[in-house]
Design an enzyme around this catalytic site. Structure first.
Site, short mmCIF file in Angstrom:
data_model
loop_
_atom_site.label_atom_id
_atom_site.label_comp_id
_atom_site.label_asym_id
_atom_site.label_seq_id
_atom_site.Cartn_x
_atom_site.Cartn_y
_atom_site.Cartn_z
N LYS A 203 0.84 -1.21 0.00
CA LYS A 203 0.00 0.00 0.00
C LYS A 203 0.87 1.26 0.00
CE LYS A 203 -3.32 2.86 0.57
NZ LYS A 203 -4.39 3.07 -0.36
N CYS A 257 -3.85 10.71 1.16
CA CYS A 257 -3.17 9.43 0.88
C CYS A 257 -1.77 9.66 0.34
CB CYS A 257 -3.99 8.64 -0.12
SG CYS A 257 -5.69 8.46 0.40
#
Ligand code: SAJ
Length: 402
Positions: A203, A257
């Protein structure tokens, strides 16, 4: 209806995920610390903007498969989908993951599945495993623990949750298999098995990779500005090469993010992650550079015309065609322009938001109609068809006019 799944965190990812699971016929008990969020969802409504989410939540609540509460209940599967921000020094803050886990620990029983979806530094799942076993030693080896990051793009969440591939990493093989079985119930994309640490790093890698590629484009924009080259044309031409695919420069990198996750790597591996750190620095610098460009244009105008220019600031969102202002570089630039601009008239525009608690917003056509300097910060669709008169100075930091 007895809950089968508890999701902790009903935000931008937790709520769509809960609705999707509920609408696959699995009873979900969603948990959030905010009573307002809980009440909104139980009324079949939503507290965030995301296409198709309203229908999905209304359907789940109406059918009785989706309930929200401030406390978890006994279930078979627990999903942790809470924020992982960073602290002052860009150190990851996993306290929400820890608090969510502590709330779940008393409810766990043999055979249960616990999954972290929150973006987390490498080793977080193992840390939570230690926490769980320290409080419930009798469960050691008897519950399944895994990490499975989400990868959805805001604005297309309901589609991507179903269709994107997922990487699933357990703390052991049985945990990986159990988590794969769980996601198979509602994900159509491929499921890829690995271990927890690799899934966590995967991720972080995805977002650090995008950040580095955007930094390359932003660096090019600074070079081209000095060299008198149109960066948009340059990138378009370079991308004609079959193995070159450069992203687009902008006014900086925002959102919750890409501008955050790379720090989860640099905090733990500072000596090894110099390029990742430099990409962050380059992207962080871009809003300052844009603000300086606006300042120079304003001073030049003042010298030439003997008065302050009026300025239209176009776009506040962190990327085009959304209403999300979180960690938006356009906001930082706007604040700096406000500080710098003295008594110049400023028209601030964000077509996707009705009101802002700090800035007075102006309709985009009115703003462009009145401004001497137009500062294009976000490439919203509305801005693509605007006409400017010859006298107007247009500073295009996001390629609307490319
Ligand atoms: N940006 C540019 N130039 C580009 C592309 C983006 O300047 O060519 C800027 C945007 O304007 C924005 C920022 O980067 O300020 C981030 O936007 P984004 O569209 O790249 O990504 P997010 O933050 O909306 O979503 C990302 C996605 N990650 C990747 O594409 C690798 C998404 O798939 C993740 O699920 C999400 O982060 C997340 O939750 O981690």
């Amino acid at each position: 209806m007895q809950a089968k799944v508890v999701t902790v965190g009903l935000g931008y990812i937790g709520l769509p995920t809960s609705a999707l699971i509920a609408n696959s016929g699995i009873p979900v008990h969603g948990v959030d610390v905010s009573q307002h969020v809980v009440d909104t969802i139980n009324a079949g409504k939503i507290h965030i903007v995301e296409p198709e989410l309203d229908k999905a939540v209304a359907q789940g609540v109406e059918a009785g498969y989706l309930k929200a509460d401030t406390k978890p209940v006994v279930a078979d599967t627990y999903l942790v989908v809470v924020p992982t921000p960073f602290k002052g020094d860009h150190q990851p803050d996993i306290s929400y993951v820890q608090a969510a886990t502590e709330n779940i620990i008393p409810l766990l029983k043999e055979g249960d599945l616990y999954i972290i979806e929150s973006t987390s530094p490498v080793g977080t799942t193992e840390k939570m495993m230690e926490l769980i076993y320290s409080k419930r030693p009798e469960l050691e080896g008897k519950v399944y623990l895994a990490y499975c990051p989400e990868r959805v793009l805001p604005g297309n969440v309901m589609h991507e949750l179903v269709h994107n591939d997922r990487v699933i990493g357990g703390v052991d093989e049985q945990s990986t298999e159990k988590a794969m079985e769980f996601y198979r119930q509602f994900v159509v994309g491929e499921l890829h098995a690995t271990n927890a640490r690799t899934a966590e790093m995967c991720k972080l890698t995805e977002n650090a990779s995008r950040d580095s590629q955007i930094a390359f484009a932003n660096e090019l924009s600074l070079i081209c500005d000095k060299a008198g080259i149109n960066v948009w044309e340059l990138i378009r031409l370079a991308n004609k090469h079959p193995r070159v695919n450069i992203l687009q420069p902008g006014c900086g990198v925002g959102g919750h993010c890409i501008a955050v996750d790379p720090y989860f790597i640099t905090a733990d591996f500072p000596m090894e992650s110099r390029m990742i750190a430099q990409a962050r620095a380059t992207n962080n610098y871009k809003p300052f550079w844009c603000a300086e460009k606006v300042k120079s244009a304003r001073l030049e105008f003042e010298l030439k015309h003997g008065r302050q220019p009026s300025i239209a600031i176009m776009g506040l969102a962190f990327k085009p065609n959304i209403d999300d202002l979180r960690e938006s570089p356009a906001i930082h630039i706007t604040e700096r322009i406000l500080q710098d601009a003295g008594d110049a008239d400023l028209y601030i525009v964000e077509p996707n938001v009705e009101e802002h608690k700090v800035f007075k917003l102006t309709n985009y056509r009115d703003a462009v109609g009145k401004a001497d300097i137009v500062v294009l910060l976000v490439a919203h669709n509305e801005f693509k068809s605007l006409d400017y008169d010859e006298e107007q100075i247009v500073l295009d930091f996001c390629g609307v006019r490319k």
